[in-house]
Design a protein around this motif. Sequence first.
Motif, PDB file in Angstrom:
ATOM      1  N   GLN A 116       0.828  -1.202   0.000  1.00  0.00           N
ATOM      2  CA  GLN A 116       0.000   0.000   0.000  1.00  0.00           C
ATOM      3  C   GLN A 116       0.867   1.258   0.000  1.00  0.00           C
ATOM      4  O   GLN A 116       0.621   2.201  -0.771  1.00  0.00           O
ATOM      5  N   GLU A 159     -13.264   5.838  -8.919  1.00  0.00           N
ATOM      6  CA  GLU A 159     -12.981   5.041  -7.740  1.00  0.00           C
ATOM      7  C   GLU A 159     -13.250   3.575  -8.057  1.00  0.00           C
ATOM      8  O   GLU A 159     -14.246   3.214  -8.666  1.00  0.00           O
ATOM      9  N   HIS A 177      -7.145  -5.490  -4.370  1.00  0.00           N
ATOM     10  CA  HIS A 177      -6.611  -4.147  -4.158  1.00  0.00           C
ATOM     11  C   HIS A 177      -7.202  -3.197  -5.202  1.00  0.00           C
ATOM     12  O   HIS A 177      -7.220  -3.514  -6.398  1.00  0.00           O
ATOM     13  N   TRP A 218      -8.227   1.319  -5.978  1.00  0.00           N
ATOM     14  CA  TRP A 218      -8.120   2.717  -5.569  1.00  0.00           C
ATOM     15  C   TRP A 218      -9.433   3.198  -4.965  1.00  0.00           C
ATOM     16  O   TRP A 218     -10.510   2.854  -5.454  1.00  0.00           O
ATOM     17  N   SER A 223      -9.823   8.237   0.708  1.00  0.00           N
ATOM     18  CA  SER A 223      -9.734   8.143   2.164  1.00  0.00           C
ATOM     19  C   SER A 223     -10.756   9.074   2.799  1.00  0.00           C
ATOM     20  O   SER A 223     -11.441   9.844   2.113  1.00  0.00           O
ATOM     21  N   LYS A 248      -7.067   0.665  -1.363  1.00  0.00           N
ATOM     22  CA  LYS A 248      -7.867  -0.039  -0.376  1.00  0.00           C
ATOM     23  C   LYS A 248      -7.865  -1.540  -0.672  1.00  0.00           C
ATOM     24  O   LYS A 248      -7.475  -1.970  -1.742  1.00  0.00           O
ATOM     25  N   ARG A 249      -8.327  -2.318   0.300  1.00  0.00           N
ATOM     26  CA  ARG A 249      -8.397  -3.764   0.136  1.00  0.00           C
ATOM     27  C   ARG A 249      -9.756  -4.279   0.583  1.00  0.00           C
ATOM     28  O   ARG A 249     -10.319  -3.778   1.564  1.00  0.00           O
ATOM     29  N   ARG A 250     -10.250  -5.275  -0.126  1.00  0.00           N
ATOM     30  CA  ARG A 250     -11.439  -6.012   0.308  1.00  0.00           C
ATOM     31  C   ARG A 250     -11.162  -7.503   0.123  1.00  0.00           C
ATOM     32  O   ARG A 250     -10.293  -7.893  -0.655  1.00  0.00           O
ATOM     33  N   THR A 309      -8.596  -2.285   7.894  1.00  0.00           N
ATOM     34  CA  THR A 309      -9.258  -1.117   7.324  1.00  0.00           C
ATOM     35  C   THR A 309      -8.899  -1.060   5.843  1.00  0.00           C
ATOM     36  O   THR A 309      -7.738  -1.286   5.476  1.00  0.00           O
ATOM     37  N   PRO A 310      -9.848  -0.756   4.954  1.00  0.00           N
ATOM     38  CA  PRO A 310     -11.277  -0.499   5.197  1.00  0.00           C
ATOM     39  C   PRO A 310     -12.132  -1.676   4.719  1.00  0.00           C
ATOM     40  O   PRO A 310     -12.994  -1.530   3.830  1.00  0.00           O
ATOM     41  N   ASN A 311     -11.949  -2.861   5.305  1.00  0.00           N
ATOM     42  CA  ASN A 311     -12.610  -4.077   4.839  1.00  0.00           C
ATOM     43  C   ASN A 311     -13.776  -4.478   5.727  1.00  0.00           C
ATOM     44  O   ASN A 311     -14.210  -5.624   5.697  1.00  0.00           O
ATOM     45  N   THR A 337      -6.040   5.138   6.244  1.00  0.00           N
ATOM     46  CA  THR A 337      -7.355   5.303   5.638  1.00  0.00           C
ATOM     47  C   THR A 337      -7.605   6.748   5.241  1.00  0.00           C
ATOM     48  O   THR A 337      -8.707   7.078   4.882  1.00  0.00           O
TER      49      THR A 337
END
Length: 438
Positions: free
Chosen positions: A152, A310, A322, A324, A327, A335-337, A383-385, A438
């Motif tokens: 990141q 986004e 991963h 974009w 924040s 960001k990651r989910r 964060t932010p998952n 974040t």
Amino acid sequence: MSGTSSPQDISTKLGRIAELARNAPTMAFTTLAHHIDVDWLREAYRRTRKDGATGVDGKTAEEYALKLEENLRSLLDRAKTGMYRAPPVRRVHIPKAYGKQMRPIGIPTFEDKVLQRAVAMVLEAVYEQDFYDGSYGFRPGRSAHDALNALQNITVTMAGGWILEVDIKKFFDTLDHAHLREILSRRVRDGVLLRLIGKWLNAGVLEGLELSRPDSGTPQGGVISPLLANIYLHAVLDEWFVKDVVPRLKARAHLVRYADDFIMVFAREDDARRVYEVLPKRFAKYGLTLHPEKTRLLEFLRPDRGNGGEGGRTFDLLGFTHYWGLSRNGKWIVKRRTAKDRFSRGLRRVAEWCREHRHDPVGMQQRKLGQKLRGHYSYFGITPNFESIQAFFHEVKAIWRKWLSRRSNSRRLNWERMHELLKRFPLPRPRIVHRFGT
């Protein structure tokens, strides 16, 4: 026991090996096995997990401990004199991430684990001085979350770039023994250690009553396997990337590797394409193949630099997708989910467990499901998952309700009754465990 070394004494010895390796980065060690004595094996025993499945001899850690000193002295004698015979690993199968396919894993004997741990302690003291910062897998004091955090920081600092997402086809099964021996000999030429490693490489696999001896791959399930894999990829990939690739590039580039999972980030597209073209040849030289469908080059520029809005393009690493996003301060960050395949795999395993244990007492089911959820949060709770782990929590509740409803021919458990049950037997709610920028 009087006269025995403490873990601190072993740490002092490891520190001396590390210092020598650090001060002589090109030296090949010819004498290392003399460090391994009964005290060293006792520390290796202490560091070895005691709750694992048994190997081909059926002996548990508890049984081994009944005559621990006698067993350790016998093990030391056999290891030093060359009489140690590496037993084959017992092969079992577990579900893969996709569909109903099964993945084989190997289970060594407990004594073999102790000896592998002892040798790994020596090798680790040497090679930790050689490994680069971009390597995170199976190294002391480093974790997958450290790799994610580093990635990141790199992508945000560079405002993105071109991502080379790489998948090595069956790496742990195809690692070439001859190349591994040659790579090891650059740093370690101790006959006792190399002989033991050779025995583990050739120990074979016992599946049912059939014994096979693969001519490639790391010792399946072995304590030493991740370290041997790191040593191999350090020479094949990390060192090559740092010393040969980066100096020839026109702009910045970074490598983030966790075991055989890695990502390369390039500031320039032409640099990325040059490495993309040569990478398969580099790996082929060492008997490795890149998966053609899972290895790809993609543009991952920050959205205000031309990558769409986004979300935009995404890539996966270490169970996360991963992308974009903005924040809380309105700045672009990566960001990651939870990746879709990992999300589905986790739910599938929960469903299988609930089906198999639906007749167990509800309180016992609650405790086991609570353990599974806490394990999920401990890895994916970053964060932010939160949205993903919250969705996982609700899906687990639905799965539990489904299989509780099938405990008998009685009326189905509707959601009103399920909510009442959850008041008596609550499941742990989702929470963020790891907080990144974040």
